[in-house]
Design a protein around this motif. Structure first.
Motif, PDB file in Angstrom:
ATOM      1  N   TYR A  49     -19.657  11.859 -96.616  1.00 57.06           N
ATOM      2  CA  TYR A  49     -18.229  12.396 -96.855  1.00 57.06           C
ATOM      3  C   TYR A  49     -18.303  14.081 -97.295  1.00 57.06           C
ATOM      4  CZ  TYR A  49     -15.970   8.153 -96.708  1.00 57.06           C
ATOM      5  OH  TYR A  49     -15.546   7.020 -96.324  1.00 57.06           O
ATOM      6  N   ALA A  50     -19.473  14.484 -98.064  1.00 53.25           N
ATOM      7  CA  ALA A  50     -19.875  15.724 -98.029  1.00 53.25           C
ATOM      8  C   ALA A  50     -20.012  16.741 -96.986  1.00 53.25           C
ATOM      9  CB  ALA A  50     -20.926  15.976 -99.095  1.00 53.25           C
ATOM     10  N   VAL A  53     -16.364  17.157 -95.013  1.00 52.30           N
ATOM     11  CA  VAL A  53     -15.775  18.066 -95.728  1.00 52.30           C
ATOM     12  C   VAL A  53     -16.341  19.352 -95.082  1.00 52.30           C
ATOM     13  CG1 VAL A  53     -15.390  19.560 -97.756  1.00 52.30           C
ATOM     14  CG2 VAL A  53     -14.987  16.825 -97.920  1.00 52.30           C
ATOM     15  N   ARG A  54     -17.670  19.714 -94.998  1.00 54.17           N
ATOM     16  CA  ARG A  54     -18.375  21.119 -94.529  1.00 54.17           C
ATOM     17  C   ARG A  54     -17.941  21.107 -92.944  1.00 54.17           C
ATOM     18  NH1 ARG A  54     -23.156  20.092 -96.118  1.00 54.17           N
ATOM     19  NH2 ARG A  54     -23.808  19.287 -94.167  1.00 54.17           N
ATOM     20  N   GLU A  56     -15.646  19.919 -91.420  1.00 54.74           N
ATOM     21  CA  GLU A  56     -14.194  20.111 -91.292  1.00 54.74           C
ATOM     22  C   GLU A  56     -13.716  21.547 -91.452  1.00 54.74           C
ATOM     23  OE1 GLU A  56      -9.663  18.769 -92.919  1.00 54.74           O
ATOM     24  OE2 GLU A  56     -11.508  17.676 -93.627  1.00 54.74           O
ATOM     25  N   ARG A  57     -14.252  22.055 -92.654  1.00 56.27           N
ATOM     26  CA  ARG A  57     -14.155  23.566 -92.931  1.00 56.27           C
ATOM     27  C   ARG A  57     -14.693  24.404 -92.036  1.00 56.27           C
ATOM     28  NH1 ARG A  57     -16.421  23.275 -98.035  1.00 56.27           N
ATOM     29  NH2 ARG A  57     -18.687  23.838 -96.883  1.00 56.27           N
ATOM     30  N   LYS A  75      -8.485   9.566 -92.952  1.00 59.20           N
ATOM     31  CA  LYS A  75      -8.717  10.859 -92.334  1.00 59.20           C
ATOM     32  C   LYS A  75      -9.754  10.385 -91.043  1.00 59.20           C
ATOM     33  CE  LYS A  75      -9.032  14.852 -94.638  1.00 59.20           C
ATOM     34  NZ  LYS A  75      -9.651  15.792 -95.337  1.00 59.20           N
ATOM     35  N   TYR A  77     -11.936  11.612 -87.891  1.00 56.96           N
ATOM     36  CA  TYR A  77     -12.342  12.636 -87.125  1.00 56.96           C
ATOM     37  C   TYR A  77     -12.599  12.693 -85.759  1.00 56.96           C
ATOM     38  CZ  TYR A  77     -13.058  13.433 -92.240  1.00 56.96           C
ATOM     39  OH  TYR A  77     -12.940  13.589 -93.532  1.00 56.96           O
TER      40      TYR A  77
END
Length: 109
Positions: A49-50, A53-54, A56-57, A75, A77
């Motif tokens: 999950y971390a 997030v990265r 996606e950012r 979500k 991806y």
């Protein structure tokens, strides 16, 4: 998984997850399940999950919220165009490293 494997995965997990998403879009738990199917059994969901997030950012994935039967929307991806370019570069780099390591191993035997 040994400490050495864990350290090596830190530098490659992003590419591995993008490779999984290049096959088909998925949500976090599905990605973790696919990693486990591939033998990466010690990777914690929190790590995945971390990483999501990265990436996606960094614009490497596109995200679509899909209704869930239980709880909030998921979500999902999928690989973005920059994500595809990153993955292509990852495979070139991986091929180079694998070739060099194979050569070093051959010379060492």
């Amino acid at each position: 998984m040994g400490r050495q494997m864990t350290e090596m995965l830190k530098g490659t997990l992003e590419g591995i997850v993008l490779a999984i998403l290049s096959v088909q879009p998925a949500y976090g738990y599905e990605i973790t399940a696919r990693l486990r199917e591939q033998g990466f059994t010690d990777i914690a969901e929190g790590t995945v999950y971390a990483l999501l997030v990265r990436i996606e950012r960094n614009g490497l994935v596109e995200v679509e919220k899909v209704p869930s039967e239980k709880g909030p929307p998921r979500k999902v991806y999928s690989l973005s165009t920059p994500g595809r370019a990153y993955l292509d570069e990852f495979w070139v780099t991986w091929g180079f490293l694998a070739d060099r390591l194979g050569q070093l191993k051959k010379e060492g035997n």
